[in-house]
Design a protein around this motif. Structure first.
Motif: not given
Length: 695
Positions: A389-396
């Motif tokens: 979910l952090c990957c999603l957040y950082k990707a926008g």
């Protein structure tokens, strides 16, 4: 309406052996016949009397060898065939041409030809090759009643002189093209008129006001739970035909007496009166937006306006609430597994790979079944999911406001991440704002925690001691893959930089996500279809990749739901899929992957009560696994021999390849050759125009 019923009953009760053998319908006699073909001697005067014999016309060869035997061979006119006398006739005709003699004029028809009667008579004969389609014959049923049956072949044939040939017209023709099994009457309340018989592009005789047009009816049972193909060049009427099928299916669906439940009390798919036991769900993948939106070609009205509250529309683009569309996106934070599957499919479609990418997509984000809240398995899963979910957040990918994640960390990791080294007791006592995962973190805080954990993974002695004590690392392979993707470094201490989460920062992927919905369309759509609703998926504003991803996900969701019900011995209602521009979605001709969802729908859909209707321009663009399992065919104009070569493999379409390649853009829209499940042969039909006005 009473007149229509009277006509239907009249056709159903017609005696084909009597009405089909009227003198004025006589066209010739065969001079050769076998199991497959018949060669007929015809004359101009006979053809003129019956208003022509177009290519594809139905003829009846009555057996006259025995008085008490009623048998008639059904023929289809194909092409001219030579007569033994043709060479002499051609030589004589050429001689007359050279002399300048006026030779025109039909024998037996008033004219001013200069030929003598005998020569003109000889010139008028020609040969006609016909396909043998089957046999009508009388027999006795179990109660001793005389009935007429049709067999799609010849059980026997006699010398050609035992037959005489007549043209099928009017009610006899209607009886032929609207054959039904048993006592079913074509045109009954559950059937739909789809068009009229049409044999040729040219219609001088067929448009004669004295020539009765012949209606063609279809039984929706032929389409429900079956596979139906519509092929033809652009603007030849494929979409119009699809809409007629949708309309016919909705007609019988509305008569279903039962509501689907999870009970295991077995129900027959159809009642004896031909209505389905449960309402039929229909889902339309609308690539061009013509089913979901009002358009001029349907009198300004689309399918959704005809059926009002029974229709639910989805769009890949956010639209104003007053437009009535549901957003067909996934909340990647709420439906983690679906969102991750969409990412993996997107990477696969776009050939995005590499060792660390492959490790990322290989992670299993399916929640562990039956795991206790504090079990090692559950704790590890929660860490991996939080890192993802952090990957999603950082990707926008935008989460809902105040979205947090909670997972089990470790106080030694927390302190080391905060200070960048193992802290002293004094530092710990004075520390503030330590990030503690178990208390709940914002995605920004969680991203910082995981990034630092990976950065210091080789420096923090806690991880070494953990492995020595447990025999395995604190971070398993899945968590490592996620931390690499999040931190953008393949190794701790910020070594070996990679793109990581930036590969998710793509407009097409970002457009798949919404933070406004907690229920996935993959869950909601099957529920609507089980209720017999019509679902229209408007893909017109999505990219080809988005169209393919969503279509495949929906199909797989419905298929899996149907398979689950089948395994549990629960009733499945019929669900019909409609695919426009199917070549954009289906596997290609030589694709051998039988696990592809469209191949599975074609091969396994029947047992799950799933039907599919697909339309495209080219026969050769569709997987052979799908074509070989298709029962219903509607073929409009095709413009090249490659397509004809492919089409010849199926049923008796080889009889129509020459005519299918000819086309008049002003006159032939909706002119198809139709083969349905219950009809043993192809019927040439002019499809009625779909109208928003209900009859």
């Amino acid at each position: 309406m009473s007149d229509i019923k009277a006509d239907i009953l009249k056709v159903a009760s017609i005696d084909i052996f009597k009405e089909g053998k009227k003198e004025e319908l006589f066209v010739g006699r065969p001079f050769a016949i076998d199991y497959d073909k018949a060669q007929i001697l015809v004359a101009d005067a006979w053809k003129h009397r019956v208003k022509g014999i177009p290519q594809g016309a139905f003829l009846l060869a009555f057996y006259e060898g025995e008085k008490d035997v009623e048998e008639v061979v059904l023929l289809r006119a194909l092409k001219p065939t030579p007569l033994p006398t043709d060479k002499d006739m051609v030589s004589t005709m050429i001689a007359y041409y050279k002399e300048g003699t006026h030779t025109s004029g039909l024998s037996g028809v008033e004219q001013d030809s200069k030929l003598d009667d005998f020569t003109r008579y000889e010139f008028s004969f020609s040969g006609l090759e016909c396909r043998v389609l089957g046999t009508f014959y009388t027999t006795k049923d179990s109660s001793g009643r005389t009935i007429t049956e049709f067999g799609a072949d010849l059980e026997n044939f006699y010398s050609a002189n035992n037959y005489s040939v007549y043209k099928a017209t009017g009610d006899v023709l209607s009886k032929i093209v609207n054959q039904r099994e048993g006592d079913t009457i074509a045109g009954n309340a559950n059937e739909a008129k789809i068009g009229k018989v049409r044999f040729s592009s040219s219609r001088r005789f067929q448009n004669d006001i004295t020539e009765k047009s012949v209606d063609v009816w279809v039984n929706p049972k032929d389409f429900v739970g079956k596979r139906t193909a519509l092929f033809g060049m652009t603007r030849t009427g494929k979409s119009n035909t699809v809409k007629k099928i949708i309309e016919a299916t909705e007609n019988i669906s509305s008569k279903a007496p039962n509501v689907l439940s999870n009970t295991t009390t077995a129900q027959e798919p159809f009642l004896k009166t031909s209505e389905p036991s449960f309402p039929v769900g229909q889902i339309i993948f609308d690539v061009n937006g013509e089913y979901a939106n009002a358009n001029l070609q349907d009198e300004g009205t689309a399918i959704y306006e005809m059926y009002g509250e029974k229709v639910t529309r989805y769009s890949v683009m956010e639209k104003p609430l007053e437009d009535g569309f549901k957003i067909m996106k996934v909340n990647f934070y709420a439906d983690v597994t679906t969102g991750f599957e969409l990412i993996k499919n997107y990477f696969d479609e776009n050939k995005i790979s590499g060792d660390y990418v492959n490790n990322f997509t290989a992670v299993d984000l399916t929640p562990p079944e039956g795991a206790e809240a504090k079990s090692s398995e559950q704790i590890r899963y929660e860490r991996v999911q939080a890192a993802y979910l952090c990957c999603l957040y950082k990707a926008g990918f935008k989460p809902k406001a105040n979205f947090t994640v909670k997972f089990t960390g470790n106080k030694e990791i927390n302190y080391f991440n905060h200070f960048g080294h193992k802290p002293t007791e004094e530092e710990i006592n004075q520390a503030e704002n330590i990030i503690v995962p178990s208390t709940g973190l914002s995605l920004e805080e969680a991203s910082t925690w995981f990034t630092k954990t990976w950065k210091f993974y080789n420096d923090n002695e806690f991880f070494k001691k953990y492995e020595q004590k447990k025999g395995y690392e604190w971070a398993d392979d899945d968590l490592k893959a996620m931390m690499i993707f999040l931190s953008t470094y393949k190794s701790p201490n910020e070594k070996n930089s990679v793109s990581g989460y930036k590969k998710l920062r793509n407009r097409e992927l970002l457009e798949l996500h919404t933070n406004s919905s907690d229920v996935s369309f993959e869950v909601e759509i099957p529920q609507l279809l089980r209720k017999g609703q019509i679902v229209i998926v408007d893909l017109s504003q999505g990219s080809p990749v988005v169209q393919k991803l969503f279509s495949e996900r929906i199909c797989r969701g419905v298929f899996n739901d149907s398979m689950s019900r089948f395994v549990k011995n629960e009733n499945n209602n019929f669900i019909q899929f409609y695919f426009e521009e199917a070549h954009n979605l289906f596997p290609k001709k030589d694709e051998k992957d039988l696990t592809d969802i469209y191949n599975r729908l074609a091969k396994e859909g029947a047992k799950l009560s799933i039907g599919m209707v697909y339309a495209t321009q080219e026969v050769s663009s569709i997987s052979s696994n799908i074509l070989k399992n298709t029962q219903n065919w509607f073929i409009a104009h095709l413009n090249n021999d490659d397509e004809m070569k492919e089409l010849r493999k199926y049923y008796d379409f080889s009889d129509f390849t020459e005519s299918l390649i000819k086309f008049s853009s002003n006159n032939d829209k909706g002119f198809v050759r139709m083969k349905t499940y219950t009809n043993p042969f192809i019927v040439p039909v002019q499809i009625d125009r779909f109208s928003a006005k209900k009859n």
